[in-house]
Scaffold this motif. Structure first.
Motif, PDB file in Angstrom:
ATOM      1  N   LEU A  55      -3.461   1.771 -10.063  1.00 34.06           N
ATOM      2  CA  LEU A  55      -4.517   1.050  -9.554  1.00 34.06           C
ATOM      3  C   LEU A  55      -5.758   0.603 -10.108  1.00 34.06           C
ATOM      4  CD1 LEU A  55      -5.972   5.471  -8.706  1.00 34.06           C
ATOM      5  CD2 LEU A  55      -5.306   3.191  -7.287  1.00 34.06           C
ATOM      6  N   ALA A  95      -8.936  -1.237  -8.865  1.00 37.04           N
ATOM      7  CA  ALA A  95      -9.567  -0.809  -7.817  1.00 37.04           C
ATOM      8  C   ALA A  95     -10.632  -0.313  -7.715  1.00 37.04           C
ATOM      9  CB  ALA A  95      -8.228   0.334  -6.637  1.00 37.04           C
ATOM     10  N   THR A 145     -11.608   1.834  -2.107  1.00 40.85           N
ATOM     11  CA  THR A 145     -10.241   2.016  -1.793  1.00 40.85           C
ATOM     12  C   THR A 145      -9.514   1.238  -2.542  1.00 40.85           C
ATOM     13  OG1 THR A 145     -10.677   0.290   0.168  1.00 40.85           O
ATOM     14  CG2 THR A 145     -11.491   2.837   0.094  1.00 40.85           C
ATOM     15  N   HIS A 146      -8.223   1.604  -2.461  1.00 42.03           N
ATOM     16  CA  HIS A 146      -6.671   0.668  -2.323  1.00 42.03           C
ATOM     17  C   HIS A 146      -5.720   0.671  -1.451  1.00 42.03           C
ATOM     18  CE1 HIS A 146      -4.439  -1.832  -4.972  1.00 42.03           C
ATOM     19  NE2 HIS A 146      -3.455  -0.620  -5.335  1.00 42.03           N
ATOM     20  N   GLU A 147      -5.648  -0.619  -0.716  1.00 42.84           N
ATOM     21  CA  GLU A 147      -4.294  -0.081  -0.025  1.00 42.84           C
ATOM     22  C   GLU A 147      -3.336  -0.480  -0.787  1.00 42.84           C
ATOM     23  OE1 GLU A 147      -4.723  -1.882   4.033  1.00 42.84           O
ATOM     24  OE2 GLU A 147      -6.521  -0.338   3.917  1.00 42.84           O
ATOM     25  N   LEU A 148      -1.818  -0.015  -0.260  1.00 45.97           N
ATOM     26  CA  LEU A 148      -0.702   0.023  -0.998  1.00 45.97           C
ATOM     27  C   LEU A 148       0.071   0.232  -0.149  1.00 45.97           C
ATOM     28  CD1 LEU A 148       0.454   3.324  -1.981  1.00 45.97           C
ATOM     29  CD2 LEU A 148      -0.627   2.880  -4.234  1.00 45.97           C
ATOM     30  N   ARG A 151      -3.582   3.855   2.333  1.00 42.46           N
ATOM     31  CA  ARG A 151      -4.936   3.774   1.559  1.00 42.46           C
ATOM     32  C   ARG A 151      -5.535   4.744   0.860  1.00 42.46           C
ATOM     33  NH1 ARG A 151      -7.486   2.722   6.039  1.00 42.46           N
ATOM     34  NH2 ARG A 151      -6.742   1.179   6.448  1.00 42.46           N
TER      35      ARG A 151
END
Length: 402
Positions: free
Chosen positions: A129, A132, A135-138, A398
């Protein structure tokens, strides 16, 4: 007089890509067909109901593991590698290795690791993170489900850092090899020599540090609890079955929590329920879908007979969703009591490392709950097909941050 009944038969291929991608319909048919089904394509007998699978798992005298837990029958054909002293052995040969590994992976050892693994999980989440905001997408498979076991478990075994990339493809091929010689097996055959050579090299005493699980196994050999010939094979069992299964179980619980927002909300409010959510995900998804046994005599099951020497395919995934055992079994419900599921096996051959997997899950889920308000799907997940394992190749998520 023994009364026999016509045995349900099918030419369906449980190792076909369509069934491996989504076994739900086949499992339902298998359970409904009866307590025993003949799979004519492979001339093996199959069980999908909870009662029968549980009984077979706990009856090692009638349902032998020593002839191999895959389709290959060691009574008649040699294995491609030395058999596992844990999975592919029965008493008395199974007893000493099992006792040693049960101590090495026991409560005292895990208590010493708990704080370090929780701290390592927080570091991983912080790394993922970093930078970030909001929000953070992975892709949760490589970023979380694979990354965490690959950093803490090899450390605990005592492996060097270099070469750990061999572990996942080695384990994937091993579990594929329990099925037929299909395209999944052939896809990994070309590279397995290199992966296996690296894994075998790490089982030597001099390759391991002096404070890990591996060193403890060699110390047991020095005490005479096992032989020095058995020690590297027991270390190999850790490396064969201790990574892939946990990776896929972690992916299963992340998928479950991302698709069940109320479950994630409950876990954040009550972090102590992390293990219960993981246990229910193992029941619901069954990362280990199947194992074989071999009949040691003519065995009567539900009015039919399994001939001596024939293979029996136990569908753990089908048993874990049997409505005869579970209420609304296709629903992920972390508030239910999932105890008794066969996701880690059952009986004498029950997974000796299951408490390690639970601790890894508790650490990772707790670390995520400290920083992440919601987990949501961010794209279409993609399955990874394996003859034995139910796995994800990719899982876009997300993460909504606190």
């Amino acid at each position: 007089m023994t009364v026999t009944h016509p045995l349900p038969r099918t030419d369906a291929d449980p190792f076909g890509r369509d069934v491996l991608a989504d076994p739900t319909a086949f499992h339902a048919w298998l359970r409904d067909a009866g307590p025993l089904v003949h799979l004519t394509r492979y001339d093996v007998y199959a069980m999908g109901r909870y009662e029968g699978v549980h009984a077979a798992l706990t009856d090692w005298q009638g349902f032998q593991s020593a002839a191999g837990v895959g389709l290959s029958n060691f009574r008649y054909e040699p294995p491609w590698r030395p058999p596992s002293l844990l999975l592919e052995a029965d008493p008395p040969h199974h007893d000493a290795p099992r006792a040693v590994l049960s101590r090495v992976l026991g409560p005292r050892a895990l208590r010493r690791l708990r704080d370090a693994w929780h701290a390592d999980a927080r570091r991983l989440v912080d790394e993922v993170l970093a930078g970030a905001a909001g929000t953070h997408e992975l892709d949760a498979v490589p970023a979380l489900a694979q990354a965490f076991p690959l950093r803490v478990f090899p450390d605990a075994v005592g492996l060097p850092q270099a070469g750990r990339a061999h572990l996942l493809p080695y384990g994937d091929h091993l579990f594929n090899s329990f099925g037929p010689d299909n395209d999944l097996v052939r896809a990994g055959a070309g590279a397995i020599g290199g992966h296996a050579a690296w894994v075998d090299g790490q089982c030597r005493r001099e390759a391991l540090d002096d404070a890990g699980f591996g060193a403890a196994i060699w110390a047991a050999a020095d005490r005479g609890d096992i032989t020095h010939d058995q020690a590297p094979r027991i270390v190999r069992s850790l490396l064969s079955a201790g990574v892939d299964t946990t990776v896929h179980a972690l992916a299963a619980v992340l998928h479950a929590l991302a698709t069940h927002p109320a479950a994630w909300k409950r876990l954040r409010a009550e972090p102590g329920t992390a293990r219960l959510a993981f246990e229910e995900a193992v029941r619901w998804e069954s990362p280990v879908q199947t194992f074989f046994r071999t009949a040691t005599a003519d065995l009567g099951i539900g009015g039919a007979v399994i001939p001596d020497g024939k293979k029996i395919l136990m569908f753990l995934g089908a048993a874990n969703r049997d409505p005869r055992r579970w209420t609304d079994p296709d629903r992920f419900d972390p508030s239910r009591d999932p105890s008794g599921h066969v996701g880690f096996g059952m009986g004498l051959h029950q997974c000796v490392g299951q408490h390690v997997a639970r601790l890894e899950a508790e650490a990772l889920l707790t670390a995520l709950a400290e920083r992440v308000t919601r987990i949501e799907p961010a794209g279409v997940p993609r399955r990874h097909l394996n003859n034995t394992l139910r796995a994800w190749e990719s899982m876009p998520l997300r993460l909504v941050l606190r």
